[in-house]
Design a protein around this motif. Structure first.
Motif, PDB file in Angstrom:
ATOM      1  N   CYS A 273       0.858  -1.198   0.000  1.00 27.83           N
ATOM      2  CA  CYS A 273       0.000   0.000   0.000  1.00 27.83           C
ATOM      3  C   CYS A 273       0.886   1.237   0.000  1.00 27.83           C
ATOM      4  O   CYS A 273       2.118   1.144  -0.069  1.00 27.83           O
ATOM      5  N   ARG A 274       0.248   2.388   0.092  1.00 21.68           N
ATOM      6  CA  ARG A 274       0.991   3.653   0.066  1.00 21.68           C
ATOM      7  C   ARG A 274       1.911   3.773   1.277  1.00 21.68           C
ATOM      8  O   ARG A 274       3.026   4.274   1.176  1.00 21.68           O
ATOM      9  N   LEU A 275       1.446   3.315   2.445  1.00 23.68           N
ATOM     10  CA  LEU A 275       2.249   3.446   3.660  1.00 23.68           C
ATOM     11  C   LEU A 275       3.557   2.674   3.557  1.00 23.68           C
ATOM     12  O   LEU A 275       4.622   3.174   3.928  1.00 23.68           O
ATOM     13  N   CYS A 276       3.505   1.449   3.041  1.00 24.11           N
ATOM     14  CA  CYS A 276       4.711   0.615   2.939  1.00 24.11           C
ATOM     15  C   CYS A 276       5.359   0.720   1.565  1.00 24.11           C
ATOM     16  O   CYS A 276       6.269  -0.069   1.246  1.00 24.11           O
ATOM     17  N   LYS A 277       4.899   1.663   0.746  1.00 24.95           N
ATOM     18  CA  LYS A 277       5.443   1.873  -0.606  1.00 24.95           C
ATOM     19  C   LYS A 277       5.376   0.584  -1.435  1.00 24.95           C
ATOM     20  O   LYS A 277       6.315   0.240  -2.149  1.00 24.95           O
ATOM     21  N   GLN A 278       4.266  -0.104  -1.278  1.00 23.26           N
ATOM     22  CA  GLN A 278       3.948  -1.322  -2.020  1.00 23.26           C
ATOM     23  C   GLN A 278       4.866  -2.492  -1.713  1.00 23.26           C
ATOM     24  O   GLN A 278       4.818  -3.526  -2.385  1.00 23.26           O
ATOM     25  N   SER A 279       5.697  -2.369  -0.696  1.00 20.11           N
ATOM     26  CA  SER A 279       6.634  -3.462  -0.390  1.00 20.11           C
ATOM     27  C   SER A 279       6.048  -4.479   0.587  1.00 20.11           C
ATOM     28  O   SER A 279       6.529  -5.611   0.660  1.00 20.11           O
ATOM     29  N   GLY A 280       5.062  -4.083   1.352  1.00 22.22           N
ATOM     30  CA  GLY A 280       4.489  -4.965   2.361  1.00 22.22           C
ATOM     31  C   GLY A 280       5.240  -4.949   3.684  1.00 22.22           C
ATOM     32  O   GLY A 280       4.829  -5.612   4.635  1.00 22.22           O
ATOM     33  N   TRP A 281       6.367  -4.185   3.751  1.00 25.73           N
ATOM     34  CA  TRP A 281       7.189  -4.145   4.964  1.00 25.73           C
ATOM     35  C   TRP A 281       7.505  -2.700   5.362  1.00 25.73           C
ATOM     36  O   TRP A 281       7.617  -1.819   4.506  1.00 25.73           O
ATOM     37  N   LEU A 282       7.699  -2.488   6.681  1.00 25.65           N
ATOM     38  CA  LEU A 282       8.044  -1.180   7.223  1.00 25.65           C
ATOM     39  C   LEU A 282       9.272  -1.322   8.116  1.00 25.65           C
ATOM     40  O   LEU A 282       9.295  -2.157   9.031  1.00 25.65           O
ATOM     41  N   GLU A 283      10.295  -0.519   7.848  1.00 27.68           N
ATOM     42  CA  GLU A 283      11.497  -0.554   8.682  1.00 27.68           C
ATOM     43  C   GLU A 283      11.229   0.201   9.983  1.00 27.68           C
ATOM     44  O   GLU A 283      10.776   1.345   9.971  1.00 27.68           O
ATOM     45  N   ILE A 284      11.542  -0.418  11.130  1.00 29.94           N
ATOM     46  CA  ILE A 284      11.238   0.264  12.394  1.00 29.94           C
ATOM     47  C   ILE A 284      12.432   0.398  13.341  1.00 29.94           C
ATOM     48  O   ILE A 284      12.467   1.305  14.159  1.00 29.94           O
ATOM     49  N   LEU A 285      13.434  -0.493  13.265  1.00 24.19           N
ATOM     50  CA  LEU A 285      14.527  -0.396  14.246  1.00 24.19           C
ATOM     51  C   LEU A 285      15.750  -1.162  13.785  1.00 24.19           C
ATOM     52  O   LEU A 285      15.701  -1.929  12.827  1.00 24.19           O
ATOM     53  N   GLY A 286      16.848  -0.921  14.504  1.00 21.55           N
ATOM     54  CA  GLY A 286      18.085  -1.666  14.292  1.00 21.55           C
ATOM     55  C   GLY A 286      18.414  -2.475  15.537  1.00 21.55           C
ATOM     56  O   GLY A 286      18.033  -2.103  16.652  1.00 21.55           O
ATOM     57  N   ALA A 287      19.128  -3.567  15.364  1.00 22.18           N
ATOM     58  CA  ALA A 287      19.412  -4.450  16.498  1.00 22.18           C
ATOM     59  C   ALA A 287      20.636  -5.306  16.178  1.00 22.18           C
ATOM     60  O   ALA A 287      21.217  -5.220  15.091  1.00 22.18           O
ATOM     61  N   GLY A 288      20.998  -6.151  17.135  1.00 23.18           N
ATOM     62  CA  GLY A 288      22.110  -7.072  16.918  1.00 23.18           C
ATOM     63  C   GLY A 288      22.626  -7.639  18.223  1.00 23.18           C
ATOM     64  O   GLY A 288      22.157  -7.292  19.311  1.00 23.18           O
ATOM     65  N   MET A 289      23.609  -8.527  18.108  1.00 22.96           N
ATOM     66  CA  MET A 289      24.251  -9.111  19.280  1.00 22.96           C
ATOM     67  C   MET A 289      25.356  -8.167  19.760  1.00 22.96           C
ATOM     68  O   MET A 289      26.123  -7.636  18.936  1.00 22.96           O
TER      69      MET A 289
END
Length: 344
Positions: A273-289
């Motif tokens: 959709c327009r919110l996810c720019k047609q990708s179906g995914w939304l970037e929200i954060l970074g993480a790691g060990m």
């Protein structure tokens, strides 16, 4: 002179008795008792009296003054009482009228999101940790595996106050301070919410001041699967039970391996959709060990302990959650904008 005083008394009392206006009363007071009043004029002639007459005339003058002052005082009190009565009648309150509701404020959307995130992680056993917003270069960079001249420092254009003091660019220094304060004790399980500052563009998605919420877990045998499970639980509580996540390889100096975390679009269900720019995914954060160097600086042996960390922007979460397309709306003090969140 005694006859003059008596005549003055009769005249003054007669006129004062008829007064119905406070201003007229004051004018008569000045006329008879003022510095240039009629009583004063009469008393100026006492210099020509004999020694025997002066006490007698002085006594009469005092009686005349007293009589005039007495009626003036009574009139003034009557006028004040009437004024009070008139004011009470004019300002009386009809207690049968319905009450008037006072306007009530609401929680700012950023504060609301921060509180919601805190509640989610506190429910998972985390505690909230805080630290200074004016930080040393050591805690903001070096202790996070970013020594001087490290190229990754360019990712965070900073506000330096002196060569070694700056406005913190992230809440990660709170993690190091907490690790050092715990002196090797486990488990470490904290979130660090707060304001951070960067010399960034002022546009729809960037601001020189924003809010960051970071998390840290350290203990024996902490794995990437623990990180994924924690974030899965978080996004489902934050965005809905059907929300999924995906991890993409990335780079952060203080974690290894590092990942970018996306959530399935909660608006379209991942269809595009327009919110996810047609990708179906939304970037929200970074993480790691947590990087072994960071564990050592914090006082933990990387051969014995491991951990994970994550960080997110409160404004980013709020913009996605509430469908806001410009970060500047949060800081313009526009009541029409803020009132939309009052009943949420």
């Amino acid at each position: 002179m005694k006859e003059k005083l008596e005549a003055l008394k009769v005249e003054a009392l007669a006129k004062l008795q008829e007064v119905t206006d406070p201003q007229v009363l004051n004018d008569l007071r000045v006329k008879y008792l003022g510095k240039k009043g009629e009583l004063t004029e009469v008393l100026r002639g006492m210099g020509g009296l004999s020694a025997e007459e002066r006490p007698v005339i002085g006594q009469v003058a005092n009686l005349v003054r007293g009589a005039i002052e007495e009626i003036i005082g009574a009139k003034q009190e009557a006028f004040q009482q009437q004024e009070t009565l008139n004011r009470l009648n004019a300002e009386k309150v009809d207690v049968t009228l319905p009450g008037r509701r006072l306007p009530q404020g609401g929680i700012h959307p950023i504060s609301r999101v921060v509180q919601e995130i805190e509640d989610i992680f506190i429910g998972m056993g985390y505690r909230v940790a805080e630290g200074p917003e004016v930080e040393t270069d050591y805690y903001n960079f070096e202790a996070l595996n970013l020594p001087k001249n490290h190229p990754a420092r360019d990712m965070q254009d900073s506000f330096y106050l002196t060569e070694d003091i700056l406005m913190r660019t992230q809440t990660s220094p709170v993690q190091i301070r907490t690790m050092q304060a715990m002196k090797g004790e486990t488990p470490v399980k904290i979130i660090c919410p707060g304001k951070v500052f960067r010399r960034d563009d002022d546009d729809a998605t960037h601001s020189f001041q924003f809010h960051q919420i970071e998390g840290l877990v350290i203990g024996p045998n902490i794995r990437m699967s623990d990180l994924k499970g924690t974030l899965q639980q978080f996004v489902q509580e934050m965005f809905g039970p059907n929300t999924g996540i995906r991890l993409r390889p990335s780079f952060f100096p203080f974690t290894e391996p590092s990942v970018e975390v996306d959530v399935s679009c909660f608006k379209c269900g991942g269809h595009g959709c327009r919110l996810c720019k047609q990708s179906g995914w939304l970037e929200i954060l970074g993480a790691g060990m947590v990087h072994p160097n960071v564990l050592e600086i914090g006082g933990y042996d990387p051969a014995e302990y491991s951990g994970f960390a994550f960080g997110m922007g409160a404004e980013r979460i709020a913009m996605l959650k509430y469908g806001i397309d410009d970060i500047r709306y949060f800081y313009t003090n526009d009541m029409a904008f803020v009132k939309q969140f009052k009943g949420i």
